[in-house]
Every structure is written in structure tokens, then in C-alpha cells.
Design a protein around this motif. Structure first.
Motif, short mmCIF file in Angstrom:
data_model
loop_
_atom_site.label_atom_id
_atom_site.label_comp_id
_atom_site.label_asym_id
_atom_site.label_seq_id
_atom_site.Cartn_x
_atom_site.Cartn_y
_atom_site.Cartn_z
N GLY A 498 0.83 -1.20 0.00
CA GLY A 498 0.00 0.00 0.00
C GLY A 498 0.87 1.25 0.00
O GLY A 498 2.09 1.18 -0.16
N ASN A 547 -5.64 -0.53 -8.16
CA ASN A 547 -6.28 -1.82 -7.93
C ASN A 547 -7.02 -2.36 -9.16
O ASN A 547 -7.73 -3.36 -9.06
CB ASN A 547 -7.26 -1.70 -6.76
N ARG A 550 -6.07 -6.23 -10.46
CA ARG A 550 -5.06 -6.82 -9.57
C ARG A 550 -5.76 -7.72 -8.56
O ARG A 550 -6.75 -7.34 -7.96
CB ARG A 550 -4.29 -5.73 -8.82
N ARG A 551 -5.18 -8.90 -8.37
CA ARG A 551 -5.76 -9.80 -7.37
C ARG A 551 -5.37 -9.38 -5.97
O ARG A 551 -6.13 -9.52 -5.04
CB ARG A 551 -5.30 -11.23 -7.64
N SER A 552 -4.18 -8.85 -5.76
CA SER A 552 -3.72 -8.42 -4.44
C SER A 552 -4.07 -6.94 -4.27
O SER A 552 -3.63 -6.11 -5.08
CB SER A 552 -2.22 -8.62 -4.31
N PRO A 553 -4.85 -6.58 -3.23
CA PRO A 553 -5.27 -5.17 -3.09
C PRO A 553 -4.11 -4.25 -2.70
O PRO A 553 -3.20 -4.64 -1.97
CB PRO A 553 -6.32 -5.22 -1.98
N HIS A 554 -4.15 -3.06 -3.22
CA HIS A 554 -3.20 -2.01 -2.83
C HIS A 554 -4.00 -0.94 -2.07
O HIS A 554 -4.84 -0.25 -2.67
CB HIS A 554 -2.56 -1.39 -4.07
N LYS A 555 -3.75 -0.81 -0.80
CA LYS A 555 -4.55 0.09 0.05
C LYS A 555 -3.85 1.45 0.16
O LYS A 555 -2.68 1.54 0.52
CB LYS A 555 -4.76 -0.52 1.43
N CYS A 583 -13.96 3.87 -6.90
CA CYS A 583 -13.10 3.27 -5.87
C CYS A 583 -13.95 2.46 -4.90
O CYS A 583 -15.09 2.80 -4.60
CB CYS A 583 -12.34 4.38 -5.15
N ARG A 584 -13.33 1.40 -4.37
CA ARG A 584 -14.01 0.59 -3.36
C ARG A 584 -13.43 0.93 -1.99
O ARG A 584 -12.24 1.23 -1.86
CB ARG A 584 -13.84 -0.89 -3.67
N GLU A 586 -12.67 -0.83 0.54
CA GLU A 586 -11.61 -1.69 1.08
C GLU A 586 -10.24 -1.34 0.50
O GLU A 586 -9.21 -1.87 0.95
CB GLU A 586 -11.92 -3.17 0.85
N TRP A 587 -10.20 -0.50 -0.51
CA TRP A 587 -8.93 -0.05 -1.08
C TRP A 587 -8.38 1.18 -0.36
O TRP A 587 -7.31 1.68 -0.71
CB TRP A 587 -9.10 0.29 -2.55
#
Length: 730
Positions: A498, A547, A550-555, A583-584, A586-587
Motif C-alpha cells: 500500500g 487496484n 489486480r488480485r492483491s489489493p493495494h490500500k 473506488c471501493r 476496502e482499497w
């Protein structure tokens, strides 16, 4: 034939009888003299306008002489032989008879006035002058000569004057003001009912007396002096005089007195007219109005208006005497906390106690004023040495270190003091206030509970601050703001998971301005709310791009200020930004400061709970530097603790123990930890050894523009970029 003429003729005839003993020449001479006497007597009667009567002691008309017979009560022939009782009205006849009797006894009687109704229906007034007729014959009957002068016009004028006087006196008696008249000797000629009521003396006690006979000697002399001043001035003079109206309780009233000289027809001053109004209540009202206009109603200290006036006076006086003078501005530290937690009445009590302590800290001739809110000012004239101001300021701080008893509780409150000196800093009143204010805010920024003197650097700083504020208001529309992003990495693998969004301002003239310079300005002016929304929008847009696919989230971590939480509709605004950017939640990680957990606890808890339920994670930024309280960590929906860089970069072993304690607390509460400001491999190793999972700092990368963070993330594998790949940004 008139009686005088007949008497003279009779006497002439007797003298003309033959007498041998008289010489004819002598006889002729006597005749000529008698003729002259007759002519003289007739001339007198013809010349005088009065009516002449000869009467006996019973009031009987014996003879009448007049050139104006129309002034007789009856025709002459009808009067002769009748008495005044037969001719005049009973009351008027009584007056005439009394005058006749007085003349019979005393020889003369003057000044009696009678009213006579004339045959033509007219009523006229006559003044009687009566004298006993002399006679050489003691045996002869007593007769009296009465002159009756027509005074109708004079009587009418007197009646008119008396009528006006009566009306005037009636008016004077109804007036609410005290009125009196004195002659040139200070003797009272008249006074009205108000005079009687206020002095407690009846008119009969006053008229004919002087002030020395009516009042104590000091008051009497004061009255006499003001009388003389009015006479000398020749015009109305105004003064305020206090009168004792009750000898029992010593009560006094305040009279607004006007005195004017009384001028007669010849233009000579003949006395003094006084008019006095009771202005006791009016004076009280004036004092109240003055108090309201120039004094603070809560503390009774001079207010801003009176302070400004005295400041100008102090500068003028100091300038003329070549002296120095000081100005202090004092602000109570954290006064809002007392107001909000204990209530405004308690806050008012604190202000009153503070005012008393300030008064006790200065000299008798200094001025303590309340300018508004919790801000006070002190004017200090006649400063001999510069350190005098420092001693007084220290005295003030010492007074404030003593406890305040508020609503039964002990409260300790400090203050911040700013000082400007005349003429060293400025000779202008407005500048002195401005400079003292700058010094006071420096004292606040320096940790409060202190004092600071003004310096020219403060003016430069204030001018720069004003320019920053002005330019910052247009920075968004001009496109001068940008976000940089500092990566966060996993300490065990070095993978980037992140980043934190950090605001930067690229000023067209000053270049890149660090946040430490403009964020406080934005906080103070309220611009932080507008800037914060822009940051949220830009950071969420970046999070959506990072994000994508991408499977792995970047916060992306975004800082929210206290003022943003205080503004209405924060959660709604964030939801709208998510929709706008795609945007979500959880990001995104929302970062807050510990101070937010103290202010508006219920509102903050509700907002954080709503954000948490939307999918945002919540982090506490700079943990350990604010008002740390473990119960907040359990009560509020906190996901992450960010250890402040001051603990990481310190060589103090005690800070290492604090870091271990924070990590232990986080593990117990199920919270993750991010270490900020990691700069060396040794620091990273220490954090790994003690269970810290994530870090950010120059060891890995500084904050980089959006394009760089996206490029770096795109080059990384699905699990994230590794440590070695990150260091190219450092």
C-alpha cells in the motif's frame, strides 16, 4: 360760580367798602393781589385732571371742582349735600369713609382706591388723597379736601400684570423643576412647590431669607459663588449641584442647575433666577450607559472601545514625555475545553477569576481590559526598563499556575502572553496591537504557558502566512496541488502492500512548499475541509487505478483532519467520491489523529463506525504523541496503529521499550502496526524482531508522484514489489 371764585369775590367786596382809615392806593393794591390769587387758584383747578371735593367729616359733599364732569358718579348738583354712603356702593363707601376718618385724625390720608360706576355704565378706579382743610377759626367746622385721581388705566395694567403673575406662579407651581428667585442681596423672593418638596422647607420659611440662613455654610457659599458667576457672565450658566434632601439618612440628589440674571426695564441686573432639575435617576442611567459602552459586563474591565481610547492616550503621553510603554495581549490556554466540558457559566466564572488575577499582577496605574472571549489586554505606561515587562509577564504566569476553583472542582489553567513595546516596536496603536497578537500566537505555538516579545521576524512570518492563505485559496483552481505517495512494505518480505497519500503544493514562485508550512494555515482558516475533499477525490482515483485488474489489493491511506469530522455530511461526501471515482472502500485506509478521539466523542464514534461498516479500515496516525488512552483503542473501531517516527528514529532505549509496548497492545487488541520513518536496516531489524508487520520510510522510498507509484506497482508481481525493487525511489 365755583366756591373759590365766590369766596375771592366776597372778600373783594368787603375790602371795597369805604374805610376812611385806608388809603385808596393800598385798597387798589390789595384788590389787584386778590385778583391775581383768584386767577392762580382758577388756573390750578383748570390744570389738574383730578376731581377736587370739599367734604365734612360725615362724608357729605360740600363742593366739587373738576374740568371733567363725566368722571363724577353723579351730576354735581345731585352730589352736593349728599354723602358718600348715598352715592357709592357700600364696600367702596366704607373705604372712602375710612380714609376721611384717618385724614380727620392724622391730617392726611393717601393711597385709598375706590371703584365708581359712572352714569354711562362705565366703571373706573380712583385713588384718594385727603387732607384736613386748615382754618384760622378754631370754632369753625372741620372740612376736608379730597383729590380723586383717575387710575383706571394704571389699575388695569396692574390687574393685567397681577393676572400674568398669577398665571406665571401657577405655571411655576406645576413645573417639576425647582424654581426660585433671589434679589441682589441673595434674599429669596419666591420659590415653587418642587423647591419646597425637595428641600423640605415651606415657601414661608424660604422667602425673605438667604442661603446662609437656610443651608450649611459650605453649601451656602457654593450657591452664592454660582449666583455671582451668573451675574458676572450676564447669561445662563449650567452646573451640577448635590443637595442633601434628608438630614436623617444623609440622602442626596443631583440637580442640574441653570442660573440666569434677572434684568429690569432699565437693563440693570436686579436678581438671579434659578431653575434646577433632579437628574439623580438620569445620572444613574448615564452611568449605566457609560458602563455598558466602555466596560465589559461580565468582568467589569474596560472593553475594547475604552482600551483603544486609553491605548491612544498612553502613546500620546509617552511620546510627549519621552517614555516607553508596553502592551500585552493574554489568551487563556484551552479555554474552549473548559467551556465545552464544564459549561458556559463555569467558563464565565473562569474569565472573572482570570480578570481578578490579571489586575492583581499589574501596577495600580496599568489598565487591564477584556477584548472579547478569553482574550485580555494590558496597557503598561512608564516602562523604565525592558525587563520590567518580562517581570510582569512572569508574575501573570505565576498567578495562573495557582489552582482555579470552578464549580467545586480544582482546575489548572495556563495562559499565553504576547508583548509589544512602544516606541521600540512601533509608535502606531494598530501596529502595537498587531505585533502583540503575533507574539502571543508565537507563545501558543511554542507550547503555551509562556510569554514572547515581538520581533520583526514575527511580522515577516505573519506576512508570509497571509500570502500563503491568499494563494492557497486559489491553489486548487490553478492546479497547483498534487498528491505524492509513500509506499508501505511488509518488513518480512519487502513486498509493497500500500501507500500513504501526502499532499504537496507546487507554488509557481516559491516552488514546492512542504505540508508543514501550509497545512496549519489550512487548518486555522478552515480551508482544510475543501482541501481534504480534493485529496479524498484524488487519492480514491489513484486507489482505483492501482487496484485495477489486480488480485492483491493495494490500500491507499488518506489523512482526515479534525475539522473534516466536524463538518456536516462527511460520510455522505466520502460515499459520493467513491461513486465518482469507482473506488471501493476496502482499497482505502482512513488515518486520524488521537486528538480526534477526545473531541466530539459521540459524533466521532458514529462517523468512524459508519465508515468501518462501508468497508474502510481505520488507522491512528502518529500514535503515542497525542493523548493516548487505552480505552479509546477498545471503544473505537481501530484497525491499525501507526507508530510515530520520533520513537523509531530515537537512540533512547526507553523509546524502544515504548515501541515494544505498542506492539504488544496491538497484538492483544488484534490491530496491525505500521512503523513510520524507518531509515536504517537496523531499525527494520528491530521492528521485525519485535513483531512489527509493516513499515514506511526513506529506507524504502520517499513520497513519489502518482505516475511513479503506479509505475512501480505495475512492475511488481501479483504479491507486490519486493524490497530491492523499491529502493530505486529512495
Amino acid at each position: 360760580m365755583p366756591m373759590v371764585r365766590r369766596s375771592v369775590v366776597t372778600l373783594s367786596q368787603s375790602l371795597l367798602q369805604p374805610a376812611p382809615i385806608f388809603d385808596i392806593a393800598e385798597h387798589k393794591q390789595a384788590e389787584r393781589e386778590l385778583k391775581k390769587a383768584l386767577e392762580f387758584a382758577e388756573g390750578i383747578i383748570a390744570a389738574i385732571p383730578d376731581v377736587l371735593f370739599e367734604m365734612d367729616e360725615d362724608g357729605r359733599y360740600l363742593q366739587v371742582w373738576t374740568r371733567n364732569p363725566e368722571l363724577l358718579a353723579q351730576q354735581k348738583e345731585m352730589l352736593l349735600g349728599r354723602t358718600v354712603n348715598d352715592v357709592l356702593a357700600p364696600d367702596q363707601a366704607a373705604i372712602a369713609m375710612e380714609a376721611l376718618r384717618d385724614a380727620g385724625k392724622e391730617g392726611v390720608a393717601y393711597g385709598r382706591c375706590i371703584r365708581i360706576s359712572l352714569p354711562n355704565g362705565e366703571t373706573r378706579w380712583f385713588e384718594l388723597s385727603i387732607a384736613k382743610r386748615p382754618s384760622a377759626d378754631p370754632a369753625a367746622a372741620t372740612t376736608l379736601l379730597a383729590f380723586s385721581r383717575d387710575i383706571t388705566e394704571r389699575k388695569q395694567a396692574e390687574d393685567a400684570i397681577n393676572s400674568v403673575r398669577t398665571q406665571l406662579l401657577s405655571v411655576l407651581q406645576t413645573m417639576p423643576d425647582m424654581i426660585w428667585v433671589k434679589d441682589m442681596n441673595g434674599v429669596y423672593l419666591l420659590c415653587n412647590h418642587t423647591f419646597e418638596r425637595l428641600t423640605g422647607m415651606a415657601e414661608a420659611e424660604v422667602v425673605g431669607k438667604t442661603d446662609l440662613e437656610l443651608f450649611d455654610i459650605e453649601r451656602a457659599r457654593f450657591f452664592q459663588q454660582s449666583d455671582k458667576a451668573a451675574i458676572k457672565a450676564g447669561e445662563c450658566i449650567l452646573s451640577d449641584e448635590e443637595w442633601v434632601v434628608s438630614q436623617e439618612n444623609g440622602q442626596t440628589i443631583l440637580l442640574e442647575t441653570r442660573k440666569v440674571p434677572v434684568i429690569d426695564a432699565a437693563g440693570e441686573v436686579v436678581g438671579v433666577l434659578g431653575v434646577a432639575r433632579d437628574v439623580t435617576e438620569l445620572n444613574v442611567s448615564r452611568q449605566k450607559i457609560h458602563q455598558m459602552a466602555f466596560y465589559d459586563p461580565l468582568t467589569s474591565l474596560p472593553n475594547r472601545s475604552l482600551f483603544n481610547d486609553r491605548l491612544r492616550q498612553m502613546i500620546t503621553s509617552a511620546g510627549s514625555r519621552g517614555q516607553r510603554a508596553g502592551l500585552m495581549l493574554i489568551d487563556i490556554d484551552h479555554f474552549k475545553v473548559v467551556n465545552d466540558t464544564m459549561g458556559h457559566p463555569v467558563g464565565d466564572d473562569l474569565l472573572c477569576q482570570a480578570a481578578a488575577r490579571l489586575n492583581a499582577s499589574v501596577r495600580d496605574y496599568d489598565t487591564v481590559a477584556r477584548l472579547g472571549g478569553d482574550e485580555f489586554a494590558i496597557l503598561l505606561p512608564d516602562i523604565s526598563q525592558g525587563d520590567d515587562l518580562g517581570r510582569i509577564a512572569n508574575n501573570i504566569l505565576d498567578k495562573f499556575r495557582e489552582r482555579f476553583l470552578l464549580d467545586g472542582q480544582e482546575v489548572f489553567v495556563s495562559c499565553s502572553v504576547g508583548i509589544a513595546l512602544y516606541p521600540d516596536d512601533s509608535a502606531d496603536a494598530n501596529d502595537l496591537v498587531k505585533y502583540a497578537d503575533s507574539a502571543m500566537y508565537l507563545a501558543k505555538r511554542s507550547g503555551r504557558n509562556s510569554f514572547r516579545f515581538y520581533s520583526k521576524d514575527l511580522t515577516a512570518s505573519a506576512e508570509e502566512r497571509m500570502r500563503l492563505e491568499s494563494d492557497l485559496r486559489r491553489a486548487i483552481e490553478r492546479g497547483e496541488l498534487e498528491l505524492h505517495y509513500q509506499p508501505k512494505v511488509l518488513l518480512d518480505s519487502g513486498a509493497m502492500v500500500g501507500c500513504e497519500a501526502l499532499l504537496r503544493w507546487r507554488h509557481p514562485e516559491m516552488g514546492m512548499i512542504p505540508p508543514a508550512r501550509f497545512i496549519p494555515v489550512a487548518e486555522d482558516t478552515g480551508l482544510i475541509v475543501e482541501l481534504g475533499r480534493w485529496v479524498l477525490h484524488e487519492a480514491c482515483q489513484t486507489a482505483a487505478e492501482l487496484n485495477a485488474d489486480r488480485r492483491s489489493p493495494h490500500k491507499v491511506a488518506i489523512n482526515l483532519s479534525v475539522k473534516q469530522f466536524q463538518s456536516a455530511g462527511l460520510v455522505k461526501s466520502i460515499a459520493e467520491i467513491l461513486d465518482e471515482t469507482g473506488c471501493r472502500a476496502e482499497w482505502v485506509e482512513i488515518e486520524i489523529t488521537e486528538s480526534l478521539l477526545l473531541d466530539q466523542k459521540d459524533e466521532t464514534l458514529q462517523a468512524l463506525s459508519e465508515l468501518r461498516s462501508m468497508g474502510f479500515s481505520i488507522a491512528i496516525d502518529d500514535f503515542g504523541t497525542g493523548y493516548s488512552a487505552l480505552n479509546y483503542l477498545a471503544r473505537f473501531p481501530i484497525d491499525t496503529l501507526k507508530i510515530d517516527r520520533s520513537f523509531i528514529n530515537s537512540t533512547d532505549k526507553r523509546n524502544e521499550e515504548l515501541v515494544k509496548a505498542i506492539l504488544s497492545i496491538a497484538r492483544c487488541l488484534g490491530q496491525s502496526v505500521v512503523a513510520e520513518g524507518v531509515e536504517t536496516a537496523e531499525q527494520a531489524a528491530f521492528l521485525v524482531a519485535n513483531g512489527c508487520g509493516t513499515a514506511q520510510g526513506f529506507l524504502y522510498s520517499k513520497a513519489v508522484p502518482k505516475a511513479d507509484i503506479i509505475a512501480l506497482w505495475l512492475r511488481s508481481p501479483e504479491s507486490g514489489a519486493n524490497l530491492e525493487e523499491m529502493r530505486f525511489c529512495g
